[in-house]
Scaffold this active site. Structure first.
Site, PDB file in Angstrom:
ATOM      1  CG  HIS A 191     -22.405  35.882   0.839  1.00 40.09           C
ATOM      2  ND1 HIS A 191     -22.002  37.034   0.197  1.00 40.09           N
ATOM      3  CD2 HIS A 191     -23.266  36.264   1.797  1.00 40.09           C
ATOM      4  CE1 HIS A 191     -22.606  38.069   0.746  1.00 40.09           C
ATOM      5  NE2 HIS A 191     -23.379  37.630   1.719  1.00 40.09           N
ATOM      6  CG  HIS A 214     -31.754  34.339   2.306  1.00 36.63           C
ATOM      7  ND1 HIS A 214     -31.292  35.271   1.415  1.00 36.63           N
ATOM      8  CD2 HIS A 214     -32.108  35.039   3.410  1.00 36.63           C
ATOM      9  CE1 HIS A 214     -31.359  36.489   1.939  1.00 36.63           C
ATOM     10  NE2 HIS A 214     -31.858  36.373   3.151  1.00 36.63           N
ATOM     11  CD  GLU A 239     -33.387  39.178   5.643  1.00 38.42           C
ATOM     12  OE1 GLU A 239     -33.153  39.794   4.578  1.00 38.42           O
ATOM     13  OE2 GLU A 239     -33.011  38.003   5.839  1.00 38.42           O
ATOM     14  CE1 TYR A 274     -26.996  44.471   0.166  1.00 42.96           C
ATOM     15  CE2 TYR A 274     -28.968  43.790  -1.039  1.00 42.96           C
ATOM     16  CZ  TYR A 274     -27.997  43.554  -0.079  1.00 42.96           C
ATOM     17  OH  TYR A 274     -28.033  42.382   0.645  1.00 42.96           O
ATOM     18  CG  HIS A 311     -37.135  40.774   1.448  1.00 41.55           C
ATOM     19  ND1 HIS A 311     -36.039  41.597   1.405  1.00 41.55           N
ATOM     20  CD2 HIS A 311     -37.686  40.793   0.213  1.00 41.55           C
ATOM     21  CE1 HIS A 311     -35.918  42.084   0.177  1.00 41.55           C
ATOM     22  NE2 HIS A 311     -36.898  41.617  -0.566  1.00 41.55           N
ATOM     23  CG  HIS A 334     -35.265  37.962   0.364  1.00 43.82           C
ATOM     24  ND1 HIS A 334     -35.840  37.216   1.375  1.00 43.82           N
ATOM     25  CD2 HIS A 334     -34.178  38.550   0.930  1.00 43.82           C
ATOM     26  CE1 HIS A 334     -35.152  37.352   2.479  1.00 43.82           C
ATOM     27  NE2 HIS A 334     -34.118  38.149   2.244  1.00 43.82           N
TER      28      HIS A 334
END
Length: 430
Positions: A288, A331, A337, A346, A361, A367
């Site tokens: 990803h 991560h 963010e 989402y 976050h 998260h």
């Protein structure tokens, strides 16, 4: 999207545009003639220092019926929920935060309906604010001038008609509008109630990110940004001018419309952008990729790569990675963010994250996918599939975002958000 029949647009981000509502109103060969045609006044609006490098220099010449200086004295205007700068935020624990959809309540216009989720930085120095808006009526004979920041509007529900000094923009969910610092505008909902998000950018102006190894094409293409053509309001009468200045709101009245610009030319312009035109880049092999490949606009800081604020989207796209956990990985990010959801679901949060809601976050707050998303993605048949009917976004900033009192105490804050990870068990096998 059904446009108002009288609205037309110029194309290109950062381009030198020119437009006139009356033939001959735009001077040729000079910016400030001794006598501007049609009895107009020449006025310069600068978005950068006069001596900024040519590539970063922003300014627009306006030819208007009366200068912006023709306005009465300003008085303070109270607004309990619009905050600016880190000093206006509250201390919060290093927990992930998430809010349900902003309630569609109240009888107010766009200015009345602004409320700040989180803030950082300092007005006049840098930083940003993440806000929500709810508008249930038009601004009418009222205009807003934000001298502190440019404003990025992300509608989530309801179309907007945005009137600016340079012309008018119709913006619907799925579009964004970028409004320059210091320029008068008003926002009238075409559908009531209207709801959405705002990024108030106190740092360097938004620009398109560099493409690097991607090459000359991809992400947001400059030609897809649309600026308005010249238009001026002919109806006479007083206007209330609301001004954001020094982190405070002020109000004054003037005897004429601020939307009296008959012609203009320059590159400091309001614009709209259809997010469906974003050319998504994604992996065609494995893993990803970093979310930076979804950056639409960036406001750089003095440290390369560490943005004052990035505007990032997660649009419909094909997922084809092999032997890969396809949702975002778990991560802890040095960047903070703030996320919002315009429509759909989402992919990392099928549980709980709703359109019109938001999450925060902060720097190094862990998260990632909730337990449901992890289980589904870990056991999925990895055939190519397309994420459809979804649009999420992120305001990502290098500085800690401090939630406001409204966000912590009055907004629909979910007290059990962190529970979405409690189902993740220790599956280690030696």
């Amino acid at each position: 999207m059904t446009e108002l029949t009288s609205l037309k647009y110029l194309t290109g981000f950062g381009n030198q545009h020119s437009s006139e509502a009356v033939p001959g109103a735009l001077p040729i060969g000079r910016n400030s003639p001794q006598r501007a045609s049609h009895g107009l006044y020449a006025e310069l609006l600068s978005g950068s220092a006069f001596t900024a490098p040519r590539a970063q220099n922003q300014r627009t010449w306006l030819y208007r019926r009366q200068p912006a200086a023709v306005v009465g004295g300003y008085q303070p205007l109270a607004h309990a929920l619009w905050k600016s700068g880190a000093a206006a935020g509250e201390s919060a624990p290093p927990d992930p935060l998430r809010w349900g959809p902003t309630p569609l309540q109240g009888e107010g216009d766009f200015v009345d309906g602004l409320r700040s989720y989180a803030v950082n930085g300092e007005v006049g120095v840098g930083g940003m604010g993440a806000l929500a808006y709810v508008a249930t009526r038009a601004m009418g004979r009222r205009a807003l001038v934000n001298a502190d920041a440019e404003m990025l509007l992300v509608p989530q529900q309801g179309r907007l008609l945005i009137t600016t000094e340079l012309g008018r923009l119709e913006v619907a969910p799925g579009f964004i509008a970028l409004l320059p610092r210091g320029m008068a505008f008003k926002v009238d909902p075409l559908d009531v109630p209207a709801r959405g998000y705002v990024c108030e950018n106190h740092g360097a102006s938004f620009r398109l990110p560099e493409l690097g190894p991607i090459g000359s094409n991809g992400l947001a293409n400059p030609r897809d940004f649309e600026a308005p053509v010249a238009w001026y309001e002919q109806e006479a009468g007083e206007y209330e001018i609301v001004k954001r200045h020094g982190g405070q709101l002020w109000r004054a009245t003037q005897s004429h419309s601020p939307f009296d610009v008959v012609a203009w030319h320059g590159n400091l312009v309001p614009c709209r952008y259809d997010l469906a035109r974003f050319m998504t880049i994604n992996t065609v092999s494995f893993d990803h990729p970093d979310p930076s490949i979804f950056t639409v606009l960036t406001s750089p800081s003095d440290t390369p790569g560490w943005a004052n604020v990035d505007f990032v989207i997660f649009p419909p796209r094909w997922m084809v990675a092999e032997d890969t956990f396809r949702p975002p990985w778990y991560h802890r990010n040095v960047m903070s963010e703030f996320m919002g959801l315009v429509l759909g679901q989402y992919d990392a949060k099928p549980e709980g994250f709703k359109p019109g809601g938001a999450s925060l976050h902060n720097s190094y707050v862990p998260h990632g996918p909730d337990a449901e998303a992890f289980d589904k993605a870990s056991n999925a048949d990895l055939k190519p599939h397309k994420l459809e009917a979804t649009l999420a976004f992120m305001f990502e900033t290098r500085w800690l975002l401090k939630p406001t009192s409204w966000a912590l105490h009055d907004a629909p804050l979910e007290s059990n958000y962190a529970d979405c990870w409690q189902g993740l068990k220790d599956e280690f096998k030696a």
